[in-house]
Design an enzyme around this catalytic site. Structure first.
Site, PDB file in Angstrom:
ATOM      1  CB  SER A 232      -0.931   0.014   1.222  1.00 14.55           C
ATOM      2  OG  SER A 232      -0.179  -0.015   2.425  1.00 14.55           O
TER       3      SER A 232
ATOM      4  CG  HIS B 179      -3.727  -1.804  -1.856  1.00 14.21           C
ATOM      5  ND1 HIS B 179      -4.249  -0.530  -1.850  1.00 14.21           N
ATOM      6  CD2 HIS B 179      -3.456  -2.100  -0.556  1.00 14.21           C
ATOM      7  CE1 HIS B 179      -4.282  -0.069  -0.610  1.00 14.21           C
ATOM      8  NE2 HIS B 179      -3.809  -1.002   0.190  1.00 14.21           N
TER       9      HIS B 179
ATOM     10  CE  LYS C 128      -7.275  -0.523   0.452  1.00 18.42           C
ATOM     11  NZ  LYS C 128      -8.026  -0.883   1.685  1.00 18.42           N
TER      12      LYS C 128
END
Length: 386
Positions: free
Chosen positions: A179, A207, A239
Site C-alpha cells: 500500500s 490493493h 477499494k
C-alpha cells in the site's frame, strides 16, 4: 507492609497524553481528521476508489434497495442474525470471480486479516511476514498464538531461509500489492519458497483486486495461484469495489475453520446489507467490463511517467498506487496541504506508517480519470513541490 500508592489527582492522570502529543508535533507527525462534504469539488486522488464505482448509480441503487429490504444494519453477528441471503450470494460470486473454492465476508478487510491469522495459526505455527506488510497483517501476527519471523521486503530467498528447519505448520504472509509504494510482491517466488518447506501462503490482495490480474481478479490470480489448496487470500470490498467490508478466500475447509473459530467472525456484527449489496453490484460491473482494471493501471502509469519526467522521484507502479517522495515529514504535510488548496486531494504518508522512514505523497489513480483531470493532478503536484 508497604503503604498503598497515593492516587494522583484525577485531572492529572492523563497528562501523559499531552506530552505524547507534543512529541508527535515536534516530529511533524500530528494527524487530523478532515471531514469532507458530500459535494466536494476537489479531485480526489487520496482515496482507494480505484474503479470509480463508489458513486456509480448501479452501486448506490443496490445499496439503497438493500437498506429498504434488509434494513440499515445486519442486527447481529454472522452466526446469529448477521448473515442474509445477500451475504451468501456475494460470497459465492466473489469466490467464483477470484478463482477460489469459497469465501467469507467480514465487516472490514482488517477484521478479515485478523480472522485468517488468528484462526489458521495455532501454537507451534511459524509465520514468516514481509517487512512491508499492512498493519492488519502485523496485528494479526501479534494476536496469533504463533511465532513470527519478519523478513526483508520482497525477499523470497529470506522466506526460504526463515522456514528452513521448522518442523510444524507454517505460513508465508505477504501483501499482494503493497500500500505504500504500490509494488507487487513476487508471489510466484513466495509460493515456491513456501512449498519447498511445507508451508502455506496467505496473501492480502486488498490493493490487487479490481486492478491487477486477468480482468482485475487480483495479484493472486495474476500469479497463477488462485484456487491452490495451500493458498489463502484476503481482500477488501472498500477499494476497487467501492463499498465497505472484507473477505477471506480459500479452500472450503479454511472457511469452515474461520466460521467455527475466528473471533472477528463469531463476535463482530456482520457487514451491513447495504454494503454487501453495493459490493456485489460493483463486482458484477467489473465482471461485465474487465477493461476498467486496465484503465486504472494506465492512469497510474501516466501519472508516474509525467511526474518523473518533471524531476520528481517515484517508483514505477505495479497497480493503482503511486508514491512521490518528499524531503521530510514536515514538507510532505505542507505539500499535501498546498495541493488541497489547489483542488487536489492526495495522501500523505509519514513515519511510522511507512516502514522505511521515508515520507511521501501517495496518489491513487482511478479508471474514470479524464485527460483533463490527469493534467490537473500533474500540474498541481509539480507546481507545489517543496
Amino acid at each position: 507492609m508497604t503503604a498503598p500508592r497515593r492516587p494522583e489527582r484525577p485531572e492529572r492522570v492523563l497528562d501523559w497524553l499531552d506530552e505524547a502529543a507534543k512529541r508527535r508535533a515536534k516530529a511533524g507527525l500530528t494527524r487530523r481528521l478532515r471531514p469532507r462534504p458530500a459535494d466536494a469539488r476537489d479531485l480526489d486522488l487520496a482515496g482507494n476508489d480505484y474503479l470509480g464505482l463508489t458513486r456509480h448509480p448501479e452501486v448506490t441503487a443496490a445499496a439503497a434497495e438493500a437498506a429498504r429490504r434488509w434494513g440499515a444494519g445486519a442486527t447481529g453477528s454472522r452466526l446469529v442474525t448477521g448473515t442474509t441471503e445477500a451475504h451468501a450470494l456475494l460470497e459465492a460470486e466473489l469466490a467464483a470471480f477470484c478463482g477460489f473454492e469459497a469465501a467469507l465476508v467480514f465487516s472490514s478487510g482488517y477484521a478479515a486479516n485478523l480472522a485468517a491469522l488468528t484462526a489458521l495459526a495455532p501454537a507451534g505455527t511459524l509465520l514468516v511476514s514481509d517487512a512491508g506488510n499492512h498493519a492488519s497483517l502485523i496485528d494479526g501476527c501479534r494476536l496469533a498464538r504463533a511465532a513470527t519471523t519478519v523478513v526483508p521486503h520482497a525477499a523470497p530467498e529470506a522466506v526460504a531461509d526463515a522456514l528452513a528447519g521448522h518442523e510444524g505448520p507454517a505460513w508465508g504472509v505477504t501483501d499482494g500489492v503493497f500500500s505504500v509504494d504500490g509494488d507487487a510482491a513476487p508471489l510466484a517466488a513466495w509460493a515456491e519458497a513456501c512449498r519447498a518447506h511445507g508451508a502455506a501462503l496467505l496473501v492480502d490482495d486488498a490493493h490487487g483486486l479490481g486492478v491487477v490480474g486477468p480482468g482485475g481478479r487480483g495479484a493472486v490470480a495474476g500469479a497463477g495461484l488462485a484456487g491452490a489448496p495451500d493458498v489463502v487470500a484476503t481482500v477488501t470490498l472498500s477499494k476497487a469495489l467501492g463499498s465497505q467490508g472484507g473477505a477471506v478466500l480459500g479452500p472450503a475447509r479454511v472457511i469452515r475453520q474461520l466460521v467455527e473459530t475466528a473471533r472477528t467472525m463469531i463476535f463482530d456484527t456482520g457487514l451491513a446489507p447495504p454494503a454487501v449489496a453495493a459490493a456485489l453490484a460493483a463486482l458484477r460491473l467489473l465482471r461485465a467490463e474487465p477493461a476498467m482494471a486496465a484503465r486504472a493501471l494506465a492512469a497510474t502509469r501516466t501519472l508516474h511517467d509525467r511526474l518523473t519526467a518533471a524531476g520528481l522521484t517515484a517508483r514505477a507502479p505495479d497497480a493503482a498506487v503511486l508514491s512521490v517522495r518528499a524531503p521530510s515529514p514536515e514538507t510532505a504535510v505542507a505539500w499535501a496541504e498546498d495541493c488541497r488548496e489547489r483542488g487536489l486531494r492526495v495522501g500523505c504518508f509519514r513515519p511510522p506508517s511507512v516502514p522505511d522512514g521515508v515520507s511521501r505523497l501517495r496518489l491513487t489513480a482511478r479508471a474514470d480519470l479524464t485527460p483533463t483531470q490527469l493534467d490537473h493532478a500533474v500540474t498541481t503536484v509539480t507546481a507545489t513541490r517543496p
